[in-house]
Design a protein around this motif. Sequence first.
Motif, short mmCIF file in Angstrom:
data_model
loop_
_atom_site.label_atom_id
_atom_site.label_comp_id
_atom_site.label_asym_id
_atom_site.label_seq_id
_atom_site.Cartn_x
_atom_site.Cartn_y
_atom_site.Cartn_z
N THR A 1 32.97 72.51 101.54
CA THR A 1 32.27 71.73 100.58
C THR A 1 33.07 70.96 99.69
O THR A 1 34.28 70.96 99.58
N GLN B 1 26.31 72.08 92.19
CA GLN B 1 25.91 72.82 93.17
C GLN B 1 24.85 72.25 94.13
O GLN B 1 24.85 72.56 95.38
N ARG B 2 23.80 71.47 93.56
CA ARG B 2 22.86 70.95 94.33
C ARG B 2 23.52 69.63 95.18
O ARG B 2 23.14 69.73 96.44
N GLN C 1 24.84 71.06 98.19
CA GLN C 1 23.93 72.11 99.03
C GLN C 1 23.29 70.77 99.95
O GLN C 1 23.19 70.85 101.03
N GLN D 1 26.02 69.90 102.64
CA GLN D 1 26.09 70.93 103.47
C GLN D 1 24.68 70.85 104.47
O GLN D 1 24.79 70.97 105.61
N ASP D 2 23.36 70.51 104.07
CA ASP D 2 22.28 70.38 104.47
C ASP D 2 22.38 68.98 105.39
O ASP D 2 21.99 69.24 106.88
#
Length: 186
Positions: free
Chosen positions: A21, A66-67, A70, A73-74
């Motif tokens: 990440t 954090q968004r 994500q 990662q998506d």
Amino acid sequence: MWMRDGDSCHSRSRQSKVELTCGKSNRLAHVSEPSTCVYALTFETPLVCHPHSLLVYPALPMALQQRWDQVEQDLADELITPQGYEKLLRTLFEDAGYLKTPEESESTQQEGGAQGLVFENLESCNKAHKELSKEIKRLKSVLTEHGIPYTRPVETSSSEHLGSKTPTGRTAEQLRGNPGLLGNTL
């Protein structure tokens, strides 16, 4: 990343799933063992961040970081398309206050913003040009300071801004609507 065929563990081989990440530095952020002999590791690194994200990412509140993680990662897991990725990042930047929402942009244009500049006289036009030139110079220095390359936009003539040119030098087939690419032009 899945790392399989590790050391023997009971009746099977050890496995590790490493999730990379975006982060400010290289660090192991989280380790767990979701099932026997299977490990999950989260590793933060700037190497997987968007090329310019280290200018923005550290300045974001933790919830928006954090968004962003994500969203990255998506995209990596192919849960979203590149278009969805761009849309989610735009929304994230709007929520952070770095970009105007479409509604704000529209109201700025209606108020005579950058897309709808109207000048009363040559003096006010020259003043606006001088201010915009200073802003361009400032932005170029910020890009240079952070080692981000930039290119000068292609110059266009005033006649190109005023209207479409009449087609010349094209075959009848091209003018009838052949959807193929014409040389290096669209």
